[in-house]
Design a protein around this motif. Structure first.
Motif, PDB file in Angstrom:
ATOM      1  N   VAL A 120     -56.292  63.704   1.517  1.00  8.89           N
ATOM      2  CA  VAL A 120     -56.082  65.016   1.101  1.00  8.89           C
ATOM      3  C   VAL A 120     -56.662  65.516   2.722  1.00  8.89           C
ATOM      4  O   VAL A 120     -57.969  65.784   3.316  1.00  8.89           O
ATOM      5  N   ALA A 121     -55.541  66.396   2.930  1.00  4.99           N
ATOM      6  CA  ALA A 121     -56.073  67.659   4.601  1.00  4.99           C
ATOM      7  C   ALA A 121     -56.990  68.245   4.153  1.00  4.99           C
ATOM      8  O   ALA A 121     -57.585  69.015   3.005  1.00  4.99           O
ATOM      9  N   GLY A 122     -58.469  68.177   5.042  1.00 10.59           N
ATOM     10  CA  GLY A 122     -59.273  69.359   5.102  1.00 10.59           C
ATOM     11  C   GLY A 122     -59.156  70.601   5.835  1.00 10.59           C
ATOM     12  O   GLY A 122     -58.065  70.902   5.966  1.00 10.59           O
ATOM     13  N   LEU A 123     -59.794  71.324   4.572  1.00 14.05           N
ATOM     14  CA  LEU A 123     -59.940  72.793   4.794  1.00 14.05           C
ATOM     15  C   LEU A 123     -60.822  73.412   5.116  1.00 14.05           C
ATOM     16  O   LEU A 123     -62.095  73.102   5.071  1.00 14.05           O
ATOM     17  N   ARG A 130     -48.536  76.215   8.159  1.00  8.27           N
ATOM     18  CA  ARG A 130     -47.792  75.842   8.977  1.00  8.27           C
ATOM     19  C   ARG A 130     -48.624  75.123   9.627  1.00  8.27           C
ATOM     20  O   ARG A 130     -48.344  73.261  10.417  1.00  8.27           O
ATOM     21  N   GLY A 131     -49.763  75.345   9.068  1.00  8.82           N
ATOM     22  CA  GLY A 131     -51.295  73.601   9.314  1.00  8.82           C
ATOM     23  C   GLY A 131     -50.846  71.864   8.794  1.00  8.82           C
ATOM     24  O   GLY A 131     -51.044  70.876   8.956  1.00  8.82           O
ATOM     25  N   TRP A 132     -49.441  72.452   7.442  1.00  8.71           N
ATOM     26  CA  TRP A 132     -48.979  71.353   6.322  1.00  8.71           C
ATOM     27  C   TRP A 132     -48.382  71.108   6.804  1.00  8.71           C
ATOM     28  O   TRP A 132     -47.524  70.165   6.473  1.00  8.71           O
ATOM     29  N   PRO A 155     -52.509  65.386   9.508  1.00  9.23           N
ATOM     30  CA  PRO A 155     -52.535  64.056   9.975  1.00  9.23           C
ATOM     31  C   PRO A 155     -50.757  63.937   9.369  1.00  9.23           C
ATOM     32  O   PRO A 155     -50.085  64.481   8.886  1.00  9.23           O
ATOM     33  N   LYS A 156     -50.624  62.512   9.659  1.00  4.93           N
ATOM     34  CA  LYS A 156     -49.460  62.206   9.448  1.00  4.93           C
ATOM     35  C   LYS A 156     -49.696  61.718   7.238  1.00  4.93           C
ATOM     36  O   LYS A 156     -50.301  61.542   6.552  1.00  4.93           O
ATOM     37  N   PRO A 157     -48.304  61.658   6.625  1.00  2.25           N
ATOM     38  CA  PRO A 157     -48.079  61.350   5.988  1.00  2.25           C
ATOM     39  C   PRO A 157     -49.195  60.161   5.383  1.00  2.25           C
ATOM     40  O   PRO A 157     -48.792  59.650   5.734  1.00  2.25           O
ATOM     41  N   PRO A 158     -50.052  60.113   4.348  1.00  2.45           N
ATOM     42  CA  PRO A 158     -50.003  59.056   3.433  1.00  2.45           C
ATOM     43  C   PRO A 158     -49.856  58.050   3.623  1.00  2.45           C
ATOM     44  O   PRO A 158     -48.040  58.062   2.808  1.00  2.45           O
ATOM     45  N   THR A 159     -49.778  56.868   3.697  1.00  3.90           N
ATOM     46  CA  THR A 159     -49.221  55.962   3.670  1.00  3.90           C
ATOM     47  C   THR A 159     -49.870  54.881   1.787  1.00  3.90           C
ATOM     48  O   THR A 159     -51.391  55.126   1.372  1.00  3.90           O
ATOM     49  N   ALA A 160     -49.056  55.154   1.087  1.00  5.86           N
ATOM     50  CA  ALA A 160     -49.485  53.856  -0.317  1.00  5.86           C
ATOM     51  C   ALA A 160     -50.213  52.351   0.166  1.00  5.86           C
ATOM     52  O   ALA A 160     -49.774  51.376   1.000  1.00  5.86           O
ATOM     53  N   GLY A 161     -51.732  52.202  -0.604  1.00  5.28           N
ATOM     54  CA  GLY A 161     -51.972  51.237  -0.134  1.00  5.28           C
ATOM     55  C   GLY A 161     -52.326  50.421  -1.924  1.00  5.28           C
ATOM     56  O   GLY A 161     -51.778  50.273  -3.094  1.00  5.28           O
TER      57      GLY A 161
END
Length: 305
Positions: free
Chosen positions: A19-22, A44-46, A52-58
């Motif tokens: 989750v991107a910090g705000l 623009r920040g997103w 951050p790069k898009p998350p990768t599923a774990g």
């Protein structure tokens, strides 16, 4: 929404959720919106390639168990999970490593439209006359600020006054009178009923957007709690095949004609381009027999296009 039961789209299990910090805000005094940033700045920040790069599923990890209908949720910038339990009718907060904590007690109502922003959490509650398929008797958007104070907006009052899809007709579009007379009464033409079911929400600076499945509209709630319509989602045309007609007992004369379903918006999110993206689960059977009728609409937040 008339005559059909719909389910949520927010069932998700994923490990490694990012989750991107705000930015932190000042004291929470701004009603259903916040000062200090604009929608354009957030978009623009997103934007892909910035941040951050898009998350990768774990590997999936269980963060909470024994929930009753966790159909809507959000994760804040600190990793705290807020879950609306539709069947229990309450909102719980799950802090990493701690058991769920109830922050909106059960009231026998449907809980949905959970979203967070800068320390606040928004959700909806709805009470219907006949379970979750009846028209609303109560429909409120509620917000708990950082100071714990809860404020409320009456969405049903707005729906009764405005009924955004009240002029939209849901029906067959081009049947001749003789054929139309053979159609079952429950499929006769009708216009948007007075109903409200806030199913998705999105908190942004100065405004909260609401995907109202009952109103078939995207709504906006400003900082003072005033509600307005951003866009009415369009009807969803479905061409009736011989298989569909036979399965639900329609006369052969309707084959090849289109029936306009209610769009039923279920969620709203902000795109990297600053536009709003709204998912729909149109009225009608949910077993796939009508084909792929769900959609995602792109909505201009300034013009409603």
């Amino acid at each position: 929404m008339r005559g059909t039961r719909f389910i949520a789209v927010a069932a998700l299990a994923a490990g490694g959720l990012l989750v991107a910090g705000l930015p932190a805000s000042a004291a929470d005094r701004d009603g259903f919106g916040h000062r200090g940033a604009t929608v354009q700045e957030l978009a623009r920040g997103w934007h892909p390639g910035h941040g951050p790069k898009p998350p990768t599923a774990g590997e999936p990890t269980t963060v909470a168990e024994h929930l009753a209908g966790p159909l809507t949720f959000d994760v804040d910038g600190r990793g705290t999970l807020y879950v609306g339990q539709a069947f229990a009718g309450n909102l719980v907060r799950v802090v990493p490593g701690q058991p769920p904590e109830e922050i909106a007690p059960s009231s026998g109502t449907d809980i949905a439209a959970v979203s967070t922003f800068m320390g606040a959490v928004t959700w909806s509650h709805r009470r219907a006359a006949e379970g979750d398929i009846g028209e609303a008797e109560e429909s409120f958007l509620q917000r708990r600020g950082r100071d714990g104070v809860v404020t409320s907006v009456d969405l049903l009052a707005f729906e009764r006054a405005a009924n955004p899809d009240g002029a939209v007709e849901y029906s067959f579009t081009d049947l001749d009178p003789a054929c139309a007379a053979l159609v079952p009464p429950e499929l006769a033409p009708y216009t948007g009923a007075v109903d409200s079911h806030a199913y998705g929400s999105l908190m942004l600076p100065g405004v909260t957007y609401v995907a109202d499945a009952g109103a078939n509209a995207l709504l906006k709630v400003d900082r003072s709690g005033q509600v307005s319509t951003v866009a009415v989602l369009p009807p969803v045309p479905v061409e009736v095949t011989a298989e569909i007609a036979g399965a639900i007992g329609l006369p052969a004369c309707v084959v090849g004609h289109e029936y306009n379903l209610e769009p039923v918006p279920t969620d709203v999110e902000l795109g990297h381009d600053g536009w709003l993206y709204v998912s729909t689960l149109p009225g009608g059977p949910e077993d796939g027999s009508l084909g792929p009728i769900g959609s995602v609409y792109k909505v201009n937040p300034w013009t409603g296009r």
